[in-house]
Design a protein around this motif. Structure first.
Motif, PDB file in Angstrom:
ATOM      1  N   ASN A  26     -15.658  -7.766 -37.865  1.00 41.50           N
ATOM      2  CA  ASN A  26     -14.727  -6.801 -37.272  1.00 41.50           C
ATOM      3  C   ASN A  26     -15.013  -6.594 -35.788  1.00 41.50           C
ATOM      4  O   ASN A  26     -14.083  -6.483 -34.981  1.00 41.50           O
ATOM      5  N   TYR A  28     -16.342  -8.809 -33.853  1.00 39.63           N
ATOM      6  CA  TYR A  28     -15.875 -10.056 -33.236  1.00 39.63           C
ATOM      7  C   TYR A  28     -14.355  -9.998 -33.002  1.00 39.63           C
ATOM      8  O   TYR A  28     -13.869 -10.363 -31.932  1.00 39.63           O
ATOM      9  N   LYS A  29     -13.617  -9.530 -34.003  1.00 38.98           N
ATOM     10  CA  LYS A  29     -12.150  -9.448 -33.870  1.00 38.98           C
ATOM     11  C   LYS A  29     -11.750  -8.522 -32.719  1.00 38.98           C
ATOM     12  O   LYS A  29     -10.820  -8.827 -31.962  1.00 38.98           O
ATOM     13  N   ILE A  30     -12.447  -7.412 -32.603  1.00 39.49           N
ATOM     14  CA  ILE A  30     -12.125  -6.468 -31.528  1.00 39.49           C
ATOM     15  C   ILE A  30     -12.436  -7.081 -30.167  1.00 39.49           C
ATOM     16  O   ILE A  30     -11.609  -7.043 -29.255  1.00 39.49           O
ATOM     17  N   SER A  32     -12.737 -10.196 -29.328  1.00 42.88           N
ATOM     18  CA  SER A  32     -12.027 -11.426 -28.999  1.00 42.88           C
ATOM     19  C   SER A  32     -10.539 -11.184 -28.731  1.00 42.88           C
ATOM     20  O   SER A  32      -9.788 -12.136 -28.507  1.00 42.88           O
ATOM     21  N   ASN A  33     -10.129  -9.942 -28.719  1.00 42.79           N
ATOM     22  CA  ASN A  33      -8.745  -9.600 -28.397  1.00 42.79           C
ATOM     23  C   ASN A  33      -8.442 -10.091 -26.984  1.00 42.79           C
ATOM     24  O   ASN A  33      -9.055  -9.649 -26.015  1.00 42.79           O
ATOM     25  N   GLU A  34      -7.506 -10.995 -26.869  1.00 42.57           N
ATOM     26  CA  GLU A  34      -7.215 -11.643 -25.585  1.00 42.57           C
ATOM     27  C   GLU A  34      -6.584 -10.706 -24.561  1.00 42.57           C
ATOM     28  O   GLU A  34      -6.606 -10.983 -23.372  1.00 42.57           O
ATOM     29  N   THR A  35      -6.015  -9.606 -25.019  1.00 42.32           N
ATOM     30  CA  THR A  35      -5.383  -8.678 -24.084  1.00 42.32           C
ATOM     31  C   THR A  35      -6.403  -7.760 -23.414  1.00 42.32           C
ATOM     32  O   THR A  35      -6.059  -7.076 -22.461  1.00 42.32           O
ATOM     33  N   PHE A  36      -7.639  -7.759 -23.901  1.00 45.53           N
ATOM     34  CA  PHE A  36      -8.675  -6.900 -23.320  1.00 45.53           C
ATOM     35  C   PHE A  36      -9.261  -7.546 -22.072  1.00 45.53           C
ATOM     36  O   PHE A  36      -9.583  -8.735 -22.054  1.00 45.53           O
ATOM     37  N   GLN A  40     -12.549  -3.473 -20.498  1.00 48.44           N
ATOM     38  CA  GLN A  40     -12.095  -2.873 -21.751  1.00 48.44           C
ATOM     39  C   GLN A  40     -13.006  -3.271 -22.913  1.00 48.44           C
ATOM     40  O   GLN A  40     -13.256  -2.471 -23.808  1.00 48.44           O
ATOM     41  N   ARG A  41     -13.492  -4.488 -22.892  1.00 44.88           N
ATOM     42  CA  ARG A  41     -14.435  -4.916 -23.936  1.00 44.88           C
ATOM     43  C   ARG A  41     -15.724  -4.113 -23.853  1.00 44.88           C
ATOM     44  O   ARG A  41     -16.286  -3.703 -24.858  1.00 44.88           O
TER      45      ARG A  41
END
Length: 117
Positions: A26, A28-30, A32-36, A40-41
């Motif tokens: 989970n 990793y999913k957050i 790896s969000n390409e819009t971040f 933001q990461r």
């Protein structure tokens, strides 16, 4: 996506808390969000770390429980302020009661640490 930039090896307990509460997949999913953006990461990691720590302290409510506790403290303080104002008005008169807007606020009060630099 690697975790190393966000969870340095000098703080393994931070990753451990986040992993136990949310799971590595989970996280990793957050991340790896390409819009971040990278910033933001970084904020997301801090938020996950904060929530993981809160869930360790209070597994049922987590951050919400902390927020409710602080809200209760704030409401109690507001009640005390009203009570104190009423006492001042009763003993000294209404013109002697200080107002919040009489207190000067520094210009940088609402700035975040990054904005101040």
């Amino acid at each position: 996506m690697r975790f190393a930039p966000y969870f340095p090896s000098t703080e393994p307990e931070n990753f451990d808390r986040v992993h136990r509460n949310f799971g590595a997949e989970n996280v990793y999913k957050i991340l790896s969000n390409e819009t971040f953006s990278p910033l933001q990461r970084e904020y997301a990691v801090k938020a996950l770390s904060y929530e993981a720590e809160a869930r360790i302290q209070d597994p049922v409510t987590g951050c919400v429980g902390m927020s409710l506790a602080y809200k209760k403290i704030l409401n109690n303080l507001k009640e005390q302020i009203v009570s104190t104002k009423n006492e001042i008005m009763a003993t000294m008169g209404s013109d002697k009661v200080p107002e919040y807007n009489d207190i000067p606020m520094p210009d940088d009060f609402l700035m975040t640490q990054n904005q101040q630099m």
